[in-house]
Enzyme design. Structure first.
Site: not given
Lengths: 148, 414
Positions: B131, B208, B211, B234, B372
């Site tokens: 991302h 990261d 998600q 999220k 993104c």
């Protein structure tokens, strides 16, 4: 392209839209409007004329207008999205060939609102539409200031 | 601290849906089918209640005053930290730093650990499926320091090439930052192996987890990652709150990120000394309600069971993959063997934007665009995709509505 005013053109479009009961039909009508847009030439579809959206791209090119007493704005446009192209066709019908002074103050958002399409301008950063409106308006402002 | 025992009930998606009031609404006269969960998830009643209760009954600033409300707010805020610690299986609560979200967590590490430890000619490794928020902070650091950004390539299915990764690792490597689960492709990366190899070179790894955190059961000690960043919104929690996990010894050695209140021990005009972990990295009044809301979200999904959610979503992914593959002219983008929850695709002769608008008219919310992750789009030679992303409350029937909507769009736009 026309001698009628932007307001008359807009009323025609709104009337046309109101004939349809469903959004499917309205979108179909919009896509058809887009298909009838005069195509851009290869040179007009340049990087300079491209408006980057983060979803779809818009190309907007101005064409020289034969000498008129008042400056007139003449443009063509295209998009890789059929719906955005339809919206460009709406702007083209209403604004292209019109005196610059009318375009500078024309309420594009109000028109799209009447057509129930203002969401596309709200999303304009993504589809390149608001940047295109800004370019058309800047062009009109420039033409007008030259005339003064 | 004793572990709260939360009974795990059998997973029943219809009952789960009742916990999310927003899902009951109609859009454009059609029942809402919300398939834009990779952008943000909806919030269960438990989170809404926690936020309302906090502001109705306990609101005060934390770590400041002696009065009762401040004491309560502080306790709830710190209990929320402990909830996150358990959720991640972190060793200590002080390893949990509140942030605004994943993006801030990554920037924090780049600007503190990165600025201190990365110099001219050094290298930072990211992957081809990042991302923008796991690209740009490292690019900024590399530009400032004269360091070099290296990128792990991927194959046509959207899987990282680990052989290539191992070739990138070397004495100049100072940091590795990779995505756990790709937002644009749905690829679940072999992060354990990535971490092991980096550690052989003594290089720390940030994951990261924006998600992954709401799809995959997490254990930062088992992964042995050095940093893990994720966002509350999220994970069925509020926006504006996120978490950066870091190993205490690394966080301790890092300079502070932002200066201000709460991150200091003492201030004079000559010299300021800094507070201990985690407060050293938490300048200013934190998002107290957000932290409490996030803890409520974590308690909610823990009660549903992370494994049950993962099983349910695996079923949706398999069902959705088969259903989409049967649509003529549709091509899935991201077909990794290890995948979760994301179905990214392109349609022949139909722009994703147009598809998104037509689906919206059917009540179906998906995301269209480059997500993104422009380098991912470039890698696949496309400008944008349409993306349906699932969460715990989605159903097979909703995927059927999506597929019917795509057929409808093809008729209208073809």
């Amino acid at each position: 392209m026309t001698t009628t005013t932007p307001e008359e053109q807009a009323d025609d479009l709104v009337e046309g839209f109101e004939l349809f009961d469903t959004w499917d039909d309205r979108y179909r009508f919009l896509i058809d409007l887009g298909r009838k847009l005069p195509p851009l030439t290869e040179t007009e579809k340049s990087e300079v004329n491209r408006v980057h959206g983060c979803q779809s791209n818009v190309w907007i090119a101005t064409r020289p207008q034969p000498e008129t007493p008042e400056p007139v704005i003449n443009f063509v446009g295209d998009s890789d999205s059929s719906l955005v192209k339809g919206l460009i066709a709406v702007l083209w019908r209403v604004c292209s060939g019109q005196p610059a002074e009318k375009i500078v103050s024309y309420d594009v958002e109000g028109l799209l609102d009447r057509l129930g399409l203002s969401q596309h301008l709200t999303m304009g950063r993504r589809n390149g539409l608001d940047e295109m409106v800004k370019r058309v308006k800047a062009l009109a402002a420039k033409a007008e200031s030259r005339n003064q | 601290m004793t572990q709260t025992i939360i009974p795990v009930l059998p997973f029943n998606v219809n009952r789960v849906r009742e916990d999310f009031p927003i899902l009951a609404q109609k859009v454009h006269g059609k029942p809402l089918v919300y398939l834009d969960n990779a952008a943000t998830t909806q919030k269960p009643q438990a989170v809404l209640d926690a936020l309302a209760e906090y502001y109705t009954e306990h609101n005060a600033n934390v770590h400041r005053a002696v009065h009762l409300l401040s004491e309560r707010a502080t306790r709830l805020h710190e209990e929320a930290r402990t909830t996150v610690q358990r959720f991640l299986n972190a060793r200590e609560a002080r390893e949990v730093i509140w942030t605004r979200g994943t993006t801030e967590g990554i920037n924090l590490v780049a600007q503190t650990y990165g600025r201190k430890n990365v110099g001219a000619g050094d290298e930072v490794i990211i992957s081809a499926m990042e991302h923008h928020s796991n690209i740009v902070p490292w690019q900024m650091l590399c530009e400032e320091k004269g360091a070099i950004l290296r990128v792990i390539a991927m194959n046509d299915d959207g899987e990282l090439l680990l052989d290539e990764y191992e070739k990138l690792l070397g004495p100049r490597t100072k940091f590795v930052s990779v995505v756990h689960l790709s937002n644009a492709l749905g690829t679940l990366n072999p992060v354990k192996r990535i971490i092991e190899r980096a550690h052989e070179y003594g290089v720390p790894v940030l994951l990261d987890g924006a998600q992954a955190a709401y799809h995959v059961p997490l254990d930062v000690q088992e992964l042995d990652c050095d940093f893990y960043a994720f966002s509350g919104h999220k994970l069925y929690g509020p926006t504006g709150i996120g978490v950066l996990y870091g190993k205490a010894e690394l966080l301790d050695a890092m300079p502070p990120y932002q200066g201000g209140g709460d991150m200091i021990r003492s201030v004079t005009f000559e010299k300021t000394t800094y507070n201990v972990l985690p407060f050293k990295f938490e300048a200013g009044t934190p998002h107290i309600a957000g932290a409490i809301g996030l803890a409520a979200a974590i308690n909610y999904i823990t009660a549903l069971g992370m494994d049950s959610i993962a099983d349910h979503e695996r079923d949706l992914l398999a069902y959705g993959t088969r259903a989409l593959e049967s649509v003529p002219g549709l091509r899935l983008v991201g077909t990794a063997r290890e995948k979760a929850s994301v179905l990214s695709f392109v349609l022949k002769d139909i722009h994703p934007y147009d598809l998104g608008v037509i689906l919206d008219q059917q009540g179906v919310a998906i995301r269209t665009g480059h997500h993104c992750a422009q380098p991912v789009m470039d890698r696949f030679g496309i400008a944008a995709t349409a993306r349906a992303s699932m969460a715990c409350y989605n159903t097979r029937e909703e995927i059927d509505v999506l597929v019917r909507g795509i057929h409808h769009a093809q008729k209208l736009l073809g």
